[in-house]
Enzyme design. Structure first.
Site, PDB file in Angstrom:
ATOM      1  N   ASP A 169       0.153  -1.206  -0.262  1.00  0.00           N
ATOM      2  CA  ASP A 169       0.075   0.263  -0.147  1.00  0.00           C
ATOM      3  C   ASP A 169       0.619   0.702   0.086  1.00  0.00           C
ATOM      4  O   ASP A 169       1.961   1.340   0.344  1.00  0.00           O
ATOM      5  CB  ASP A 169      -0.975  -0.247   1.418  1.00  0.00           C
ATOM      6  CG  ASP A 169      -2.002   0.636   1.360  1.00  0.00           C
ATOM      7  OD1 ASP A 169      -2.517   1.717  -0.257  1.00  0.00           O
ATOM      8  OD2 ASP A 169      -2.869   1.089   2.668  1.00  0.00           O
ATOM      9  N   HIS A 170       0.110   2.378  -0.437  1.00  0.00           N
ATOM     10  CA  HIS A 170       0.710   3.756  -0.311  1.00  0.00           C
ATOM     11  C   HIS A 170       2.460   3.762   0.157  1.00  0.00           C
ATOM     12  O   HIS A 170       3.158   4.102   0.910  1.00  0.00           O
ATOM     13  CB  HIS A 170       0.317   4.763   0.571  1.00  0.00           C
ATOM     14  CG  HIS A 170      -1.296   5.141   0.476  1.00  0.00           C
ATOM     15  ND1 HIS A 170      -1.212   5.682  -0.477  1.00  0.00           N
ATOM     16  CD2 HIS A 170      -2.090   4.746   0.878  1.00  0.00           C
ATOM     17  CE1 HIS A 170      -2.441   5.918  -0.516  1.00  0.00           C
ATOM     18  NE2 HIS A 170      -2.965   5.052   0.486  1.00  0.00           N
ATOM     19  N   GLY A 180      -9.182   6.491   7.931  1.00  0.00           N
ATOM     20  CA  GLY A 180      -9.340   6.759   9.367  1.00  0.00           C
ATOM     21  C   GLY A 180     -10.592   6.575   9.624  1.00  0.00           C
ATOM     22  O   GLY A 180     -11.102   5.741   8.965  1.00  0.00           O
ATOM     23  N   THR A 235      -8.423   0.835   8.980  1.00  0.00           N
ATOM     24  CA  THR A 235      -8.419   1.518   9.648  1.00  0.00           C
ATOM     25  C   THR A 235      -9.867   0.376  10.295  1.00  0.00           C
ATOM     26  O   THR A 235      -9.658  -0.101  12.174  1.00  0.00           O
ATOM     27  CB  THR A 235      -9.662   2.155  10.497  1.00  0.00           C
ATOM     28  OG1 THR A 235      -7.966   3.447   9.546  1.00  0.00           O
ATOM     29  CG2 THR A 235      -9.620   2.946  11.646  1.00  0.00           C
ATOM     30  N   HIS A 271     -10.449   4.284  -1.783  1.00  0.00           N
ATOM     31  CA  HIS A 271      -9.187   3.943  -0.791  1.00  0.00           C
ATOM     32  C   HIS A 271     -10.655   4.278   1.078  1.00  0.00           C
ATOM     33  O   HIS A 271     -11.278   5.009   0.364  1.00  0.00           O
ATOM     34  CB  HIS A 271      -8.566   4.771  -0.557  1.00  0.00           C
ATOM     35  CG  HIS A 271      -7.074   4.419  -1.550  1.00  0.00           C
ATOM     36  ND1 HIS A 271      -5.823   4.471  -0.734  1.00  0.00           N
ATOM     37  CD2 HIS A 271      -6.818   3.877  -2.758  1.00  0.00           C
ATOM     38  CE1 HIS A 271      -4.804   3.111  -2.175  1.00  0.00           C
ATOM     39  NE2 HIS A 271      -5.551   3.322  -3.179  1.00  0.00           N
TER      40      HIS A 271
HETATM   41  P1  13P Z   1      -9.325   3.343   5.970  1.00  0.00           P
HETATM   42  O1  13P Z   1      -8.301   3.164   7.187  1.00  0.00           O
HETATM   43  O2  13P Z   1     -10.197   4.549   5.836  1.00  0.00           O
HETATM   44  O3  13P Z   1     -10.327   2.070   5.847  1.00  0.00           O
HETATM   45  O4  13P Z   1      -8.684   3.586   4.043  1.00  0.00           O
HETATM   46  C1  13P Z   1      -8.328   2.086   4.174  1.00  0.00           C
HETATM   47  C2  13P Z   1      -7.352   2.621   2.634  1.00  0.00           C
HETATM   48  O5  13P Z   1      -7.233   3.024   1.983  1.00  0.00           O
HETATM   49  C3  13P Z   1      -5.755   1.649   2.841  1.00  0.00           C
HETATM   50  O6  13P Z   1      -4.874   2.644   2.167  1.00  0.00           O
END
Ligand code: 13P
Length: 283
Positions: A82-83, A179, A231, A206
């Site tokens: 991820d990111h 979040g 989250t 996301h």
């Molecule tokens: P949340 O933490 O809001 O579920 O987002 C997850 C996300 O987009 C991870 O890249």
């Protein structure tokens, strides 16, 4: 056929308009629980790893866990980074066997992001891996101002980026954030329709935690084939742990604590898989 390219998982979901849960895991327990939920519901799954957890665990240990845990899996699964703004971490994960990466150069200009993303896609292809791209970045929910819809790039810029880079999936900002939202967010669903129509590629949604069920169904129908949840896993993991400890103040038996946490994470994963329509979609 347990581990398959992310692109393949997303192509089927995009064609049939269901969403694949892409769930961020934080350790061995949560990785196993998410895979167990997918196996139980016969659902394809994407397991996401954040840069922080990859570095904390180590690329080799994280990948060894993945290999061991997917060895007997019978549903399609992919491992995603991820990111990640750090090209050295991207290279390390691609060399080790991750199926896809999100190159997050959203802090750079679109031109520089695009230039580097073309390189990342070429590098990923050499490893048979796929790339998610983004150009806008996502805020944390607590940083939202309500002006998010005005802070996006034009459709022309998005289309030019997707075409030039050939990313497999694009992550647009549509009023979503990472979040816990105070209430379900106001989202620009039309932007997903426009991007999908103009690029023909699946979109990654996301900031999934806290969106309303109707928002998920609508966005998935418009082409959000990858639905990110992070989250919600952290909440399930930590709340179930603290509830267990509070309910058993004199019990010092870690496996009992882990059993409670596994059950909570599995239930969180099940509920999202069902919500996204991917139950029974394994092939
Ligand atoms: P949340 O933490 O809001 O579920 O987002 C997850 C996300 O987009 C991870 O890249």
């Amino acid at each position: 056929m347990p581990v398959v390219p992310t692109r393949e998982i997303l192509a089927r979901a995009f064609a049939e308009r269901y969403g694949v849960a892409a769930i961020n895991v934080v350790n061995d327990l949560t990785m196993e629980a998410v895979l167990a939920a997918a196996e139980e519901l016969r659902a394809p799954i994407i397991v996401q790893t954040s840069v922080k957890h990859v570095l904390m665990t180590g690329v080799d240990v994280m990948y060894a866990m993945w290999e061991a845990m997917t060895a007997r899996l019978t549903v399609p699964a992919a491992l995603h980074l991820d990111h990640c703004p750090d090209r050295t971490v991207i290279t390390a994960c691609l060399e080790r066997g991750w199926n896809s990466v999100l190159f997050d150069a959203s802090k750079l200009s679109v031109e520089e992001n695009q230039r580097q993303c073309i390189e990342v896609v070429a590098e990923a292809r050499r490893h048979g891996a796929d790339v998610e791209g983004e150009i806008e970045g996502f805020k944390r929910t607590e940083e939202m101002t309500g002006d998010e819809a005005r802070e996006v790039q034009s459709l022309e810029t998005v289309v030019a980026f997707v075409r030039a880079t050939d990313v497999d999936v694009f992550a647009p900002a549509i009023g979503n954030a990472h979040g816990t939202y105070r209430s379900a967010p106001t989202l620009d669903a039309q932007r997903v329709t426009d991007i999908v129509a103009a690029t023909g590629k699946p979109v990654a949604l996301h900031g999934g935690t806290g969106m309303a069920p109707a928002q998920f169904s609508d966005l998935i129908a418009r082409g959000c084939a990858k639905v990110n949840i992070s989250t919600a896993l952290k909440i399930a993991f930590i709340r179930s742990g603290s509830d267990h400890v509070a309910g058993h103040p004199d019990e010092f038996d870690p496996p009992k604590l882990f059993t409670a946490q596994r059950a909570a994470v599995m239930e969180m994963a099940r509920s999202h898989i069902r919500l996204f329509g991917s139950e029974g979609k394994a092939w």
